[in-house]
Write an enzyme that holds these catalytic residues in place. Structure first.
Site, PDB file in Angstrom:
ATOM      1  N   LYS A 181       0.952  -1.085   0.017  1.00 46.87           N
ATOM      2  CA  LYS A 181       0.069   0.148  -0.161  1.00 46.87           C
ATOM      3  C   LYS A 181       0.847   1.330  -0.010  1.00 46.87           C
ATOM      4  O   LYS A 181       1.581   1.791   0.799  1.00 46.87           O
ATOM      5  CB  LYS A 181      -1.093  -0.033   1.217  1.00 46.87           C
ATOM      6  CG  LYS A 181      -1.811   1.119   1.235  1.00 46.87           C
ATOM      7  CD  LYS A 181      -1.637   2.428   1.510  1.00 46.87           C
ATOM      8  CE  LYS A 181      -2.552   3.400   1.463  1.00 46.87           C
ATOM      9  NZ  LYS A 181      -2.293   4.802   1.535  1.00 46.87           N
ATOM     10  N   GLU A 256       9.047   1.339  11.407  1.00 50.57           N
ATOM     11  CA  GLU A 256      10.326   2.509  11.245  1.00 50.57           C
ATOM     12  C   GLU A 256       9.465   3.634  11.353  1.00 50.57           C
ATOM     13  O   GLU A 256       9.088   4.010  10.382  1.00 50.57           O
ATOM     14  CB  GLU A 256      11.181   2.207  10.031  1.00 50.57           C
ATOM     15  CG  GLU A 256      12.400   3.020   9.836  1.00 50.57           C
ATOM     16  CD  GLU A 256      12.544   4.297   9.243  1.00 50.57           C
ATOM     17  OE1 GLU A 256      12.299   5.296   9.986  1.00 50.57           O
ATOM     18  OE2 GLU A 256      12.127   4.238   8.151  1.00 50.57           O
ATOM     19  N   CYS A 289      13.654  10.994   7.309  1.00 53.73           N
ATOM     20  CA  CYS A 289      13.452  10.572   8.631  1.00 53.73           C
ATOM     21  C   CYS A 289      14.790  10.363   9.287  1.00 53.73           C
ATOM     22  O   CYS A 289      14.779  10.699  10.654  1.00 53.73           O
ATOM     23  CB  CYS A 289      12.519   9.219   8.851  1.00 53.73           C
ATOM     24  SG  CYS A 289      13.433   7.992   8.215  1.00 53.73           S
ATOM     25  N   GLU A 384       9.284  16.158  15.273  1.00 50.86           N
ATOM     26  CA  GLU A 384       9.750  16.081  13.911  1.00 50.86           C
ATOM     27  C   GLU A 384       8.835  17.171  13.194  1.00 50.86           C
ATOM     28  O   GLU A 384       7.770  17.140  12.980  1.00 50.86           O
ATOM     29  CB  GLU A 384       9.460  14.700  13.525  1.00 50.86           C
ATOM     30  CG  GLU A 384      10.184  14.447  12.203  1.00 50.86           C
ATOM     31  CD  GLU A 384       9.815  12.989  11.714  1.00 50.86           C
ATOM     32  OE1 GLU A 384      10.873  12.421  11.045  1.00 50.86           O
ATOM     33  OE2 GLU A 384       8.861  12.296  11.793  1.00 50.86           O
TER      34      GLU A 384
END
Length: 487
Positions: A181, A256, A289, A384
């Site tokens: 997906k 992750e 990331c 973040e």
């Protein structure tokens, strides 16, 4: 040309799902827009629970035969997929750049070759995957990796095909079947991957690709009792939702997640190298990331470091990612641009100073930004941003550097610049991170474990660790007693 085919940079892309070896349309679609100029790339099939169920059913049906396929044949097909990626490398590069706005030169020279390498690496690793048998009081122990079953792989938008194939390649090598997906902001190269895999001879149903929004299709995928593994790369809130969805079936997860990684610059470091490492964190418009977005510099060199950084960062060219001279492209989506701008404006209102940047540019571009005068407990340091925004703080000694580096809820990566190997050993031993780079950045070998600590993830993938996740490990203990002579 079919109404389900869109042409992107001269490349035909099917906008339907790929389920059970066939293209499948949906009743509804969603619009895919290029972050470069806002142009419409296509109307993409918008999947629902029905398509999710069909994809998992196709993966379940295909699993027994694929699991029983000899290792050598699975490896051969994975190499054939890699061959297909290499043949269509330019097509993949131009489509991905149009879809997610990352630099075309990076896609051509680094990203798409790495996609092919992902398949080749896990094909080759599969063939040498083995443990030596060991003895327990005269009994033989033999460890084997049994294919687990259908896997749901949910991938992000910042490096769509590379991050997808980090998951797809080991899952297929392990003998699992896959439902992929892709992120709805960058779905196109996943569709091309389905074509390449079919051309390479991958049996129908072994790889399925379904598109759509998480709330409409994701829950149906992650809660399906026939799914044996779920691997997700993305945000912490979405990971919590996936974990809750998977809990009823105790489906194993690999997650992750986000990062707020530090770059520690000590006074004994090569400052030019340290500045290069810091500027590199603007790669992909900061939508990485692993990026070391918190720059921590020893007080005695902070002024000189900042001066050199500003000189170096001022030379970066931001603009059309298809231009060879461009260094930084656009933010992928208006919502992401709003999020980045909100973080920066709140930080400035709280007292932060923008040494460079701090503002939007025309279109979906946010200027490379460095903020100073930020508090350790401030939002801009703790959360973040996922954009071209760095913060700079100073420290007085090694202990303070480690304390500041570890003082977030994340633990994905850390980067260290120092000229002292003993200091490097001391500091890296204390940092909470899944990966630590010393005097380098983003050197990633697929045989090494990859993942995060704390809120940056659960589990590790890469090399044998990937097979440990995508397989059911079995230990067979055999006694020599009772064997009959069949000679």
């Amino acid at each position: 040309m079919s109404e389900h085919i869109t042409t992107v940079a001269g490349v035909a892309v099917d906008t339907r799902h790929w389920i059970g070896g066939e293209r499948v349309a949906s009743a509804a679609t969603f619009t895919d827009v290029s972050p470069i100029d806002g142009s419409v790339l296509g109307e993409i099939a918008r999947g629902t629970a029905a398509e999710a169920a069909a994809a998992v059913a196709a993966a379940r049906e295909a699993f027994p035969a694929w699991a029983a396929t000899p290792r050598e044949e699975r490896a051969r097909i994975l190499h054939a997929i890699a061959d297909g990626v290499e043949r269509r490398l330019e097509e993949l590069a131009v489509v991905e750049t149009a879809d997610n706005g990352a630099l075309l030169r990076s896609h051509r020279r680094g990203v798409m070759p790495r996609v092919a390498h992902n398949f080749r690496f896990f094909a080759d690793w599969l063939l040498r995957l083995d443990h030596e048998d060991f003895d327990t009081r005269g009994h033989t122990n033999h460890v084997s990796w049994d294919p687990a079953g259908p896997c749901v792989l949910i991938t992000p938008w910042n490096a769509p095909l590379m991050l997808a194939t980090w998951k797809v390649a080991p899952a297929l090598a392990a003998g699992d079947t896959v439902v992929l997906k892709p992120a709805e902001w960058s779905p196109l190269t996943a569709s091309l991957l389905a074509d390449i895999a079919a051309e390479a001879g991958l049996p129908a149903g072994v790889l399925n690709v379904v598109q759509g929004y998480g709330s409409e299709i994701g829950d149906a995928l992650t809660s399906n009792p026939d799914v044996r593994r779920i691997s997700f790369t993305g945000s912490v809130p979405t990971a919590r939702h996936i974990a809750a969805s998977a809990a009823a079936n105790l489906t194993p997860l690999s997650l992750e997640l986000g990062g707020k990684s530090p770059l520690l610059v000590f006074a004994d470091a090569d400052l030019d190298l340290a500045v290069d490492l810091a500027v590199e964190q603007y790669d992909n418009a900061g939508q990485v990331c692993l990026a070391a977005t918190r720059i921590l510099v020893e007080e005695t060199v902070a002024e000189e470091f900042t001066r050199r950084f500003v000189d170096r960062a001022s030379d970066l060219r931001q603009g059309d990612p298809r231009d060879e001279a461009t260094d930084i492209g656009p933010t992928i989506h208006p919502r992401q641009l709003e999020k980045i701008d909100g973080f920066v404006q709140r930080a400035v209102a709280a007292g932060a100073r923008a040494v460079i940047g701090g503002h939007r540019r025309d279109g979906r571009y946010f200027a490379p930004t460095l903020l100073t005068d930020v508090a350790q407990d401030s939002e801009i340091v703790q959360e973040e941003v996922f954009g071209p925004v760095l913060t700079l703080q100073t420290f007085g000694d090694e202990d303070e550097a480690v304390r500041l580096a570890n003082d977030t809820r994340f633990g994905l990566a850390a980067t260290l610049a120092t000229g002292d190997p003993e200091r490097a050993r001391r500091v890296t031993g204390q940092l909470v991170a899944g990966t630590v780079w010393v005097n380098c950045f983003f050197v990633r070998d697929l045989q090494a474990p990859f993942g995060g600590s704390r809120h940056s993830g659960v589990g590790r993938e890469g090399g044998t660790w990937s097979f440990d996740f995508y397989c059911d490990l079995k230990n067979t203990v055999t006694s020599p007693k009772g064997w009959k002579d069949h000679g």
